[in-house]
Design a protein around this motif. Sequence first.
Motif, PDB file in Angstrom:
ATOM      1  N   UNK A 180       0.827  -1.204   0.000  1.00 32.79           N
ATOM      2  CA  UNK A 180       0.000   0.000   0.000  1.00 32.79           C
ATOM      3  C   UNK A 180       0.866   1.260   0.000  1.00 32.79           C
ATOM      4  N   UNK A 229      -8.036   4.883  -1.370  1.00 28.81           N
ATOM      5  CA  UNK A 229      -6.750   4.839  -2.082  1.00 28.81           C
ATOM      6  C   UNK A 229      -6.559   6.098  -2.926  1.00 28.81           C
ATOM      7  N   UNK A 261      -6.265  -6.273  -5.353  1.00 31.85           N
ATOM      8  CA  UNK A 261      -6.195  -5.682  -6.678  1.00 31.85           C
ATOM      9  C   UNK A 261      -7.506  -5.781  -7.434  1.00 31.85           C
ATOM     10  N   UNK A 262      -7.572  -5.025  -8.532  1.00 31.36           N
ATOM     11  CA  UNK A 262      -8.795  -5.047  -9.347  1.00 31.36           C
ATOM     12  C   UNK A 262      -8.477  -5.233 -10.813  1.00 31.36           C
ATOM     13  N   UNK A 263      -7.377  -5.910 -11.085  1.00 29.89           N
ATOM     14  CA  UNK A 263      -7.104  -6.259 -12.484  1.00 29.89           C
ATOM     15  C   UNK A 263      -8.029  -7.400 -12.890  1.00 29.89           C
ATOM     16  N   UNK A 317      -3.676   2.839 -12.289  1.00 32.47           N
ATOM     17  CA  UNK A 317      -3.271   2.753 -10.879  1.00 32.47           C
ATOM     18  C   UNK A 317      -4.498   2.755  -9.966  1.00 32.47           C
ATOM     19  N   UNK A 318      -5.511   3.557 -10.328  1.00 32.44           N
ATOM     20  CA  UNK A 318      -6.692   3.675  -9.467  1.00 32.44           C
ATOM     21  C   UNK A 318      -7.686   2.527  -9.698  1.00 32.44           C
ATOM     22  N   UNK A 319      -7.912   2.195 -10.959  1.00 34.64           N
ATOM     23  CA  UNK A 319      -8.993   1.247 -11.261  1.00 34.64           C
ATOM     24  C   UNK A 319      -8.531  -0.193 -11.490  1.00 34.64           C
ATOM     25  N   UNK A 320      -7.248  -0.399 -11.721  1.00 30.21           N
ATOM     26  CA  UNK A 320      -6.745  -1.775 -11.892  1.00 30.21           C
ATOM     27  C   UNK A 320      -5.535  -2.041 -10.997  1.00 30.21           C
ATOM     28  N   UNK A 321      -5.648  -1.730  -9.697  1.00 33.45           N
ATOM     29  CA  UNK A 321      -4.504  -2.005  -8.837  1.00 33.45           C
ATOM     30  C   UNK A 321      -4.334  -3.522  -8.642  1.00 33.45           C
ATOM     31  N   UNK A 322      -3.225  -4.054  -8.150  1.00 38.60           N
ATOM     32  CA  UNK A 322      -2.019  -3.351  -7.729  1.00 38.60           C
ATOM     33  C   UNK A 322      -0.956  -3.540  -8.775  1.00 38.60           C
ATOM     34  N   UNK A 332       0.002  13.771  -3.382  1.00 42.29           N
ATOM     35  CA  UNK A 332       0.396  14.721  -4.425  1.00 42.29           C
ATOM     36  C   UNK A 332       0.405  16.149  -3.881  1.00 42.29           C
ATOM     37  N   UNK A 342      -3.756   9.062  -2.503  1.00 36.92           N
ATOM     38  CA  UNK A 342      -2.886   9.459  -3.616  1.00 36.92           C
ATOM     39  C   UNK A 342      -2.933  10.963  -3.840  1.00 36.92           C
ATOM     40  N   UNK A 377      -2.568  -9.471  -5.625  1.00 41.53           N
ATOM     41  CA  UNK A 377      -2.001  -8.627  -6.677  1.00 41.53           C
ATOM     42  C   UNK A 377      -3.076  -8.186  -7.665  1.00 41.53           C
ATOM     43  N   UNK A 384       2.219   1.686  -3.501  1.00 38.40           N
ATOM     44  CA  UNK A 384       1.196   2.073  -4.481  1.00 38.40           C
ATOM     45  C   UNK A 384       0.712   3.512  -4.254  1.00 38.40           C
ATOM     46  N   UNK A 385       0.530   3.912  -3.000  1.00 36.65           N
ATOM     47  CA  UNK A 385       0.079   5.286  -2.727  1.00 36.65           C
ATOM     48  C   UNK A 385       1.159   6.269  -3.179  1.00 36.65           C
ATOM     49  N   UNK A 400       0.008  11.515 -10.039  1.00 35.28           N
ATOM     50  CA  UNK A 400      -0.885  12.686 -10.046  1.00 35.28           C
ATOM     51  C   UNK A 400      -0.060  13.975 -10.178  1.00 35.28           C
ATOM     52  N   UNK A 401       1.085  14.033  -9.464  1.00 31.01           N
ATOM     53  CA  UNK A 401       1.966  15.203  -9.587  1.00 31.01           C
ATOM     54  C   UNK A 401       2.383  15.392 -11.052  1.00 31.01           C
ATOM     55  N   UNK A 417      -6.340  -1.481   2.265  1.00 31.90           N
ATOM     56  CA  UNK A 417      -6.874  -0.933   1.012  1.00 31.90           C
ATOM     57  C   UNK A 417      -7.410  -2.034   0.099  1.00 31.90           C
ATOM     58  N   UNK A 436       3.525  18.859  -3.582  1.00 34.61           N
ATOM     59  CA  UNK A 436       3.579  20.254  -4.048  1.00 34.61           C
ATOM     60  C   UNK A 436       3.915  21.196  -2.890  1.00 34.61           C
ATOM     61  N   UNK A 452       1.088   6.455  -6.928  1.00 35.75           N
ATOM     62  CA  UNK A 452      -0.080   7.210  -7.393  1.00 35.75           C
ATOM     63  C   UNK A 452       0.131   8.705  -7.173  1.00 35.75           C
ATOM     64  N   UNK A 453       0.689   9.071  -6.011  1.00 33.48           N
ATOM     65  CA  UNK A 453       0.928  10.493  -5.726  1.00 33.48           C
ATOM     66  C   UNK A 453       1.866  11.090  -6.777  1.00 33.48           C
ATOM     67  N   UNK A 482     -11.265   1.628  -2.629  1.00 36.22           N
ATOM     68  CA  UNK A 482     -10.789   2.283  -3.846  1.00 36.22           C
ATOM     69  C   UNK A 482     -10.804   3.810  -3.679  1.00 36.22           C
TER      70      UNK A 482
END
Lengths: 233, 282
Positions: free
Chosen positions: A88, B247, B177-179, A144-149, B255, B251, B164, A91-92, A99-100, B174, B259, A95-96, B244
């Motif tokens: 986690x 997560x 996975x969702x693959x 990254x968001x919809x098909x993790x990990x 980010x 993220x 995974x 992955x976070x 997004x940056x 969290x 910044x 993802x961060x 989801x």
Amino acid sequence: MIHYLDQLLFAALPYAVMVVFLLGTIQRYRAQSFSYSSLSSQFLENRQHFWAMVPFHYGILTVLAGHLVAFLIPRQILWWNSKPARLYVLEVTALAFGIITLVSLGAVVLRRLTSAKVNVVTSKADWFLYLLLFVQILTGVYVAVFNPWGSSWFAASATPYLWSLIKLNPQIGYVAAMPLAVKLHIVNAFIVVGFFPFTRLVHILVVPNPYLWRRPQVVRWNRDPRRTGAIES
Amino acid sequence: MSCREKRTRHGAAILTLFACFLLSSAGQAQEAANTFRQSCMSCHTIGGGKLVGPDLKGVEERRDREWLLGFIVNPSSVLASGDAYALKLKDEAGGVIMPTVVGMTRERAEAILDLIAGESQLEESQFAGLDIGDEPFSEADIERGRQIFRGDVRLANGGPPCLSCHTVEGLGGLGGGRLGPDLTKVYERLQGRKNLASWLLAPATQTMQPVYAKASITNEEILPLVAYLEDEAQIGTADTTTAQVIFLILGLAGAVLGFVAADSVWRGRLRAVRRPLVRGER
């Protein structure tokens, strides 16, 4: 039909773009070696430039490094991810940075649109490159968001696929049944590689790495403005 | 060259050809066994009873080889033709249509049918499947299955853990996975222990097949995984959107933090030295 399209995109396209990449970069270096540059527009405008380009480069380099590590040492990545808490965190963080990168690319494009001087020096190839990069980063964040990990399944599926390409024995079964966004991300990456020699991306090949360890240089600014006139910042 | 030498050379050539033929046949048989293990075994046994698809022991006594070849090479087109026997098979499989195996040819289908014919003669085929029994699983089995699913206990042959690509409700953190699909109710979808165990023995989806072909899940790992998924099917509901959303928020927060950190590090850049200098010059 779909099977043939997969063959075309995942078994033929990678080699086609590699040929274009190799021949194109060599030819450009031979014919226009001074064009090997990022063609920076920092001189024309440097406020927005700094706040867009610096985060963009930190973001994209981190994300690319993550892909490279999963490609080179997949077993170690799977070992790291064997504790869900560590997975986690990875992955976070990824993802961060994704997004940056996406937000910074938005800022880069906005600057190109709003700054008249920068807009003038932006070519059609630049706009096309921004489109490719936008698709690449957007699909990456979406995946990254919809098909993790991704860090785990990249190590298990994408890495052996990429190695099979290197070994000249493409095993498209690893990726042929992936979700559409993943396939788009992969195919778009190949297109970026193919388009590489014709864009300012060539600066990646001539990064002045010694800047990282050379001794600092002190630039003195002591001219007399009364003789030379005022300067614009 | 004497007649004796000629005879010796001819003999050697015939022996070499015979050896080549044997090696080639052995290679084909091995390839057929690999194909059956990777592509057929998740739905069929040979002498182990019905799974999603029928038990294939003595299948050529039920249908002729020509029909079977056509069906193995392209099941969808046989079904589309309205073939009564193919439609009956589909009904018996709960509407599941046999997938077309990538790269399947008539020659490869012939080799698979030869393999099935040979295995059907044996008292116990190597493709009889895994018999887990009907005894209730222990809490320890369920917990071990959970640990294997999450990756806390790594798969013996180095395959990636289920988490995974898959999630189940109640996984914590969290989620998974969702693959691939949510597996909370997979026990019900595959209709029980035996089918689920056979699926895990040789995962047949196009994405899983190449990954687990070289890193198969062992029988000792399948039993606790089945226990865990059976338990999940009884208590869980397949809804993991909350994890989801969390997560995504994490993220975005990361980010923003990035910044903010950049701004604090570079707060003085251009503003602290250069611009005051330029202003001073004016």
